[in-house]
Design a protein around this motif. Structure first.
Motif, PDB file in Angstrom:
ATOM      1  N   SER A 133       4.449   5.005   3.713  1.00 33.49           N
ATOM      2  CA  SER A 133       3.844   3.929   2.928  1.00 33.49           C
ATOM      3  C   SER A 133       4.184   2.646   3.676  1.00 33.49           C
ATOM      4  O   SER A 133       5.102   2.635   4.497  1.00 33.49           O
ATOM      5  N   ARG A 147       0.870  -1.168   0.000  1.00 31.45           N
ATOM      6  CA  ARG A 147       0.000   0.000   0.000  1.00 31.45           C
ATOM      7  C   ARG A 147       0.904   1.215   0.000  1.00 31.45           C
ATOM      8  O   ARG A 147       1.827   1.298   0.800  1.00 31.45           O
ATOM      9  N   SER A 148       0.647   2.149  -0.887  1.00 29.20           N
ATOM     10  CA  SER A 148       1.502   3.326  -0.957  1.00 29.20           C
ATOM     11  C   SER A 148       0.633   4.558  -1.096  1.00 29.20           C
ATOM     12  O   SER A 148      -0.373   4.540  -1.788  1.00 29.20           O
ATOM     13  N   PHE A 149       1.057   5.633  -0.469  1.00 24.57           N
ATOM     14  CA  PHE A 149       0.295   6.863  -0.477  1.00 24.57           C
ATOM     15  C   PHE A 149       1.217   8.040  -0.750  1.00 24.57           C
ATOM     16  O   PHE A 149       1.060   9.110  -0.220  1.00 24.57           O
ATOM     17  N   PHE A 160       0.143   9.459   6.830  1.00 21.39           N
ATOM     18  CA  PHE A 160       0.046   9.149   5.415  1.00 21.39           C
ATOM     19  C   PHE A 160      -0.020  10.439   4.621  1.00 21.39           C
ATOM     20  O   PHE A 160      -0.487  11.456   5.121  1.00 21.39           O
TER      21      PHE A 160
END
Length: 146
Positions: A142, A4-6, A101
Protein backbone atom coordinates in the motif's frame (compact mmCIF):
# COMPACT_ATOMS: atom_id res chain seq x y z
CA UNK A 1 -1.81 13.68 1.76
CA UNK A 2 -3.82 10.98 0.08
CA UNK A 3 -3.63 7.32 1.04
CA UNK A 4 -4.15 4.44 -1.34
CA UNK A 5 -4.47 0.99 0.14
CA UNK A 6 -5.00 -2.39 -1.43
CA UNK A 7 -4.82 -4.70 1.56
CA UNK A 8 -8.50 -5.18 2.35
CA UNK A 9 -8.30 -2.89 5.39
CA UNK A 10 -11.19 -2.46 7.76
CA UNK A 11 -13.77 0.19 6.94
CA UNK A 12 -12.39 2.44 9.67
CA UNK A 13 -8.84 2.23 8.33
CA UNK A 14 -10.07 2.76 4.78
CA UNK A 15 -12.04 5.86 5.81
CA UNK A 16 -9.05 7.23 7.70
CA UNK A 17 -6.99 6.74 4.54
CA UNK A 18 -9.54 8.68 2.54
CA UNK A 19 -8.91 11.75 4.67
CA UNK A 20 -5.13 11.51 4.45
CA UNK A 21 -4.28 9.97 7.80
CA UNK A 22 -1.13 7.88 7.95
CA UNK A 23 -1.91 4.70 9.81
CA UNK A 24 0.04 4.11 13.03
CA UNK A 25 1.34 0.87 11.46
CA UNK A 26 3.79 2.94 9.39
CA UNK A 27 5.34 4.29 12.58
CA UNK A 28 5.79 0.80 14.03
CA UNK A 29 7.39 -0.83 10.99
CA UNK A 30 11.12 -1.04 10.27
CA UNK A 31 12.25 1.07 7.34
CA UNK A 32 14.80 0.40 4.62
CA UNK A 33 16.50 3.10 2.57
CA UNK A 34 17.69 2.37 -0.95
CA UNK A 35 21.26 3.22 -0.01
CA UNK A 36 21.16 0.62 2.79
CA UNK A 37 19.79 -2.24 0.67
CA UNK A 38 23.12 -3.42 -0.77
CA UNK A 39 26.53 -3.78 0.86
CA UNK A 40 28.95 -4.59 -1.98
CA UNK A 41 27.95 -4.47 -5.58
CA UNK A 42 24.90 -6.69 -5.97
CA UNK A 43 25.10 -8.33 -2.49
CA UNK A 44 22.25 -7.51 -0.14
CA UNK A 45 23.29 -5.79 3.07
CA UNK A 46 22.97 -7.51 6.45
CA UNK A 47 20.16 -5.07 7.23
CA UNK A 48 18.21 -6.09 4.11
CA UNK A 49 18.75 -9.81 4.76
CA UNK A 50 17.46 -9.37 8.33
CA UNK A 51 14.24 -7.79 6.99
CA UNK A 52 13.36 -10.78 4.77
CA UNK A 53 9.70 -11.70 5.31
CA UNK A 54 8.93 -8.66 7.50
CA UNK A 55 6.55 -5.79 6.74
CA UNK A 56 8.65 -2.69 6.16
CA UNK A 57 8.37 0.90 4.98
CA UNK A 58 10.31 2.44 2.10
CA UNK A 59 10.16 5.90 0.55
CA UNK A 60 10.62 6.58 -3.14
CA UNK A 61 8.82 7.13 -6.44
CA UNK A 62 6.46 5.00 -8.53
CA UNK A 63 7.83 4.47 -12.02
CA UNK A 64 5.17 4.36 -14.74
CA UNK A 65 3.98 0.84 -15.64
CA UNK A 66 4.77 -0.69 -19.00
CA UNK A 67 1.23 -2.08 -19.23
CA UNK A 68 -1.90 -0.87 -17.41
CA UNK A 69 -3.09 -4.41 -16.61
CA UNK A 70 -0.13 -5.44 -14.42
CA UNK A 71 -0.48 -5.82 -10.63
CA UNK A 72 2.81 -4.21 -9.63
CA UNK A 73 4.89 -1.08 -9.94
CA UNK A 74 8.58 -0.31 -9.66
CA UNK A 75 9.63 1.74 -6.62
CA UNK A 76 12.65 3.92 -7.44
CA UNK A 77 14.84 6.23 -5.37
CA UNK A 78 14.54 9.03 -7.94
CA UNK A 79 11.64 9.97 -10.22
CA UNK A 80 11.72 8.12 -13.57
CA UNK A 81 9.47 8.90 -16.51
CA UNK A 82 9.78 5.32 -17.84
CA UNK A 83 9.83 1.88 -16.22
CA UNK A 84 13.43 0.92 -15.31
CA UNK A 85 12.89 -2.85 -15.46
CA UNK A 86 15.71 -5.08 -16.57
CA UNK A 87 15.33 -8.44 -18.30
CA UNK A 88 18.30 -10.03 -16.55
CA UNK A 89 18.92 -10.24 -12.79
CA UNK A 90 22.65 -9.64 -13.33
CA UNK A 91 21.76 -6.14 -14.59
CA UNK A 92 19.38 -5.42 -11.71
CA UNK A 93 19.96 -1.82 -10.57
CA UNK A 94 20.28 -1.32 -6.82
CA UNK A 95 17.83 1.55 -6.79
CA UNK A 96 14.56 -0.19 -7.69
CA UNK A 97 12.16 -2.52 -5.87
CA UNK A 98 9.36 -4.47 -7.52
CA UNK A 99 6.18 -3.75 -5.54
CA UNK A 100 3.12 -6.02 -5.87
CA UNK A 101 -0.35 -4.80 -4.97
CA UNK A 102 -3.00 -7.01 -3.47
CA UNK A 103 -6.15 -6.00 -5.32
CA UNK A 104 -6.92 -3.22 -7.76
CA UNK A 105 -4.04 -1.05 -8.99
CA UNK A 106 -4.05 2.70 -8.59
CA UNK A 107 -1.01 4.38 -10.10
CA UNK A 108 0.22 7.81 -9.11
CA UNK A 109 2.29 10.37 -10.96
CA UNK A 110 5.96 9.36 -11.28
CA UNK A 111 7.08 12.60 -9.61
CA UNK A 112 5.03 12.07 -6.41
CA UNK A 113 7.16 11.05 -3.43
CA UNK A 114 5.46 8.06 -1.78
CA UNK A 115 5.86 5.97 1.36
CA UNK A 116 5.27 2.28 0.64
CA UNK A 117 4.44 -0.45 3.14
CA UNK A 118 4.87 -4.10 2.16
CA UNK A 119 6.38 -7.44 3.04
CA UNK A 120 10.06 -7.49 2.04
CA UNK A 121 11.02 -10.47 -0.14
CA UNK A 122 14.38 -11.31 -1.69
CA UNK A 123 15.82 -13.80 -4.16
CA UNK A 124 15.74 -13.93 -7.93
CA UNK A 125 12.21 -14.47 -9.25
CA UNK A 126 10.52 -14.09 -12.62
CA UNK A 127 7.02 -12.67 -12.89
CA UNK A 128 5.07 -15.23 -14.94
CA UNK A 129 2.75 -12.95 -16.93
CA UNK A 130 5.39 -10.34 -17.82
CA UNK A 131 8.69 -12.24 -17.66
CA UNK A 132 10.21 -9.47 -15.51
CA UNK A 133 13.05 -10.62 -13.29
CA UNK A 134 13.40 -9.20 -9.78
CA UNK A 135 15.89 -9.58 -6.96
CA UNK A 136 13.98 -7.66 -4.27
CA UNK A 137 10.25 -7.19 -3.88
CA UNK A 138 7.58 -5.74 -1.65
CA UNK A 139 4.46 -7.91 -1.44
CA UNK A 140 0.91 -6.79 -0.55
CA UNK A 141 1.89 -3.13 -0.80
CA UNK A 142 0.00 0.00 0.00
CA UNK A 143 1.27 3.54 -0.41
CA UNK A 144 0.77 7.08 0.81
CA UNK A 145 1.62 10.15 -1.24
CA UNK A 146 3.85 12.39 0.86
Amino acid sequence: MHRRSFLGLSATAALAGTFGAITPAFADLPSLRFRDMYSRGKDLSDQAVALQGLRIVMTGYMAPPLKPEINFFVLTKTPMATCPFCDDATDWPNDIVLSYFAGDMKFTRFSNLIRVEGTFDTGIETDGPTGFVSKVRLLDTSYTIL
